[in-house]
Scaffold this active site. Structure first.
Site, PDB file in Angstrom:
ATOM      1  N   CYS A   1      62.845  -0.513  31.292  1.00 10.42           N
ATOM      2  CA  CYS A   1      62.437  -0.216  32.680  1.00 10.42           C
ATOM      3  C   CYS A   1      61.948   1.218  32.859  1.00 10.42           C
ATOM      4  O   CYS A   1      61.211   1.511  33.789  1.00 10.42           O
ATOM      5  CB  CYS A   1      63.592  -0.461  33.626  1.00 10.42           C
TER       6      CYS A   1
ATOM      7  N   HIS B   1      59.115  -4.932  40.612  1.00 14.23           N
ATOM      8  CA  HIS B   1      59.545  -4.058  39.526  1.00 14.23           C
ATOM      9  C   HIS B   1      58.960  -4.557  38.205  1.00 14.23           C
ATOM     10  O   HIS B   1      59.627  -5.225  37.430  1.00 14.23           O
ATOM     11  CB  HIS B   1      61.076  -4.043  39.488  1.00 14.23           C
TER      12      HIS B   1
ATOM     13  N   CYS C   1      67.649   2.833  36.635  1.00 13.82           N
ATOM     14  CA  CYS C   1      68.498   2.291  35.579  1.00 13.82           C
ATOM     15  C   CYS C   1      67.622   1.591  34.554  1.00 13.82           C
ATOM     16  O   CYS C   1      66.468   1.257  34.818  1.00 13.82           O
ATOM     17  CB  CYS C   1      69.539   1.338  36.143  1.00 13.82           C
TER      18      CYS C   1
END
Lengths: 77, 400
Positions: free
Chosen positions: B95, B347, B378
């Site tokens: 991510c 996302h 995160c």
């Protein structure tokens, strides 16, 4: 209306490049009718403009022009 | 060298984000074309930049196969029209991919090796579902190094609810609803659109243009959220409503030394103050931004009270709340995700870091009373990433 039937029958194997229309909302809030030409083939067979292709495009342009006039007269966006 | 060069965020843009899957606006768009379109948009917006001055192109993708395959920083650079003399590479920190490209390019600039670089990320999660094609080492499970389900992000979010009982489903749902509402207000005010690069998209009805994020649900209420079934475990608290959706999209930024930005007459939207990454237990990866932020603050000689604007990636509402609770920040604090976050926007894994920076940069312009801002997120398998930025528009604290 001019008769194009002989011209349209000229090439029965014409790869027709279709005229697609999709509405795009502009940042101003107005609508843009986006015309795209696509023969449905990949990059190895680029778009070509034969009689049937041009006839279809002409119809799309006429339709959109009429739609534009209607919109102006009703003052809708 | 006399001193370490200042590193600045010159500009950043992104594609509108699309829902992953067959109903998504990018289902028939290649992943690499998303980052290429974004990169062309960035270059067009910064015509002062001579393309041959770009020292490197770093593009992140979690999945680096297929249409995100061949060293995507290099291949996208060529496709975007950069001279062949400009090198490029691909990078992965799940991510935090795009965030890491920014810090990696920044590191090279700070060292004096580079003057200016392009950093960004792409993830077409429709074409590359999470976890597809991976083969985790069996020792993870055999030797109890990591729980078998720690690569399922939803389960890690459920564990945060378990670990912190004060993080209730109601708080998570409320936070998620506010994210949707804040994004809608920002859209209505035209705050999001200026940094979106439209992408041509194909459908059966012909070609269209993606101009807005597709996954928004501004009509979300606490009632609709309460009615959603848990996505990851029976009687669980994590639902599709309080999680970020699976998303396709790309982001890209221009990172330079302050001297080069001045020399080329490029704008400066933010100055990098410090950054940090940190590891946590993979089973509770959502708390990752806590230690990474503490480390970044320490390196900067700042405290959390110095941060005037927060752009936190909302992988899951509960995970953002764990961060806010740790630092004693209210769930509805107006400094946090002013224009909504990933729950509403989406996302696309390796893209999101630069999306946070794009929004923080815009907010800096509107908030000259704010000096420092934080972008944090995160990362799967138990990590967090944080970058602290200084506002070049800072004009001293307002007397409120």
């Amino acid at each position: 209306m001019t008769d194009f039937s002989k011209l349209l029958a000229l090439d029965p194997d014409e790869v027709v490049t279709h005229s697609f229309v999709r509405d795009i909302r502009l940042p101003s809030g107005k609508t843009l009718a986006l015309i795209t030409l696509d023969n449905g083939k990949d990059y190895t067979r680029p778009n070509t403009l034969g009689p049937n292709t041009l006839h279809e495009l002409s119809g799309v342009l006429d339709r959109l022009a009429a739609r534009g006039r209607r919109r102006r007269s009703t003052a809708s966006p | 060298m006399a001193q370490t060069p200042d590193v600045v965020f010159v500009d950043g843009v992104r594609t509108p984000f699309g829902r992953a899957g067959e109903k998504g606006q990018y289902w028939r768009t290649r992943g690499d074309d998303l980052i290429v379109k974004a990169m062309i948009g960035l270059l067009e917006r910064n015509p002062n930049l001579p393309k041959d001055r770009v020292d490197d192109v770093a593009i992140a993708a979690t999945s680096q196969t297929g249409d995100q395959g061949p060293t995507i920083g290099r291949s996208a650079g060529i496709l975007a029209g950069l001279p062949l003399s400009v090198p490029g590479y691909a990078l992965d920190r799940m991510c935090a991919g795009a965030m890491t490209t920014v810090t990696t390019i920044a590191g090279a600039i700070a060292f004096g090796a580079y003057d200016i670089g392009i950093a960004g990320g792409v993830e077409h999660m429709g074409h590359h579902p999470m976890g597809q094609g991976i083969d985790p080492n069996p020792r993870f499970v055999a030797e109890n190094l990591v729980a078998a389900d720690a690569l399922n992000m939803g389960n890690t979010a459920e564990r945060l609810h378990d670990r912190f009982p004060q993080l209730t489903k109601e708080r998570a749902d409320h936070y998620a609803m506010r994210s949707q509402q804040k994004l809608e207000v920002a859209y209505q005010a035209g705050r999001i659109q200026p940094d979106l690069i439209p992408v041509a998209i194909q459908s059966d009805e012909g070609w269209g243009l993606a101009t807005e994020d597709q996954g928004r649900r501004p009509e979300t209420t606490m009632e609709t959220l309460a009615g959603l079934k848990p996505s990851f475990r029976p009687h669980g608290r994590v639902t599709a409503g309080n999680s970020s959706p699976l998303t396709d999209g790309a982001t890209v930024s221009l990172i330079a030394s302050a001297d080069t930005a001045r020399e080329l007459n490029l704008g400066v939207k933010m100055r990098m103050v410090s950054f940090a990454f940190a590891g946590v237990e993979p089973e509770v990866m959502g708390i990752g931004p806590i230690p990474s932020t503490e480390k970044a603050l320490r390196k900067a000689g700042l405290t959390i009270g110095d941060i005037g604007l927060f752009e936190l990636n909302e992988a899951f509402a509960v995970q953002v709340l764990s961060f806010l609770d740790h630092f004693g920040i209210d769930d509805d604090d107006p400094r946090v995700n002013l224009w909504g976050g990933a729950i509403a926007i989406g996302h696309p894994l390796a893209s999101s870091g630069v999306r946070l920076m794009i929004q923080l940069a815009r907010q800096f312009e509107e908030h000259p009373e704010v000096r420092y801002g934080l972008t944090a997120m995160c990362v799967g398998l138990g990590q967090g990433g944080s970058v602290i930025w200084e506002n070049p528009h800072y004009r001293g604290r307002s007397k409120r």
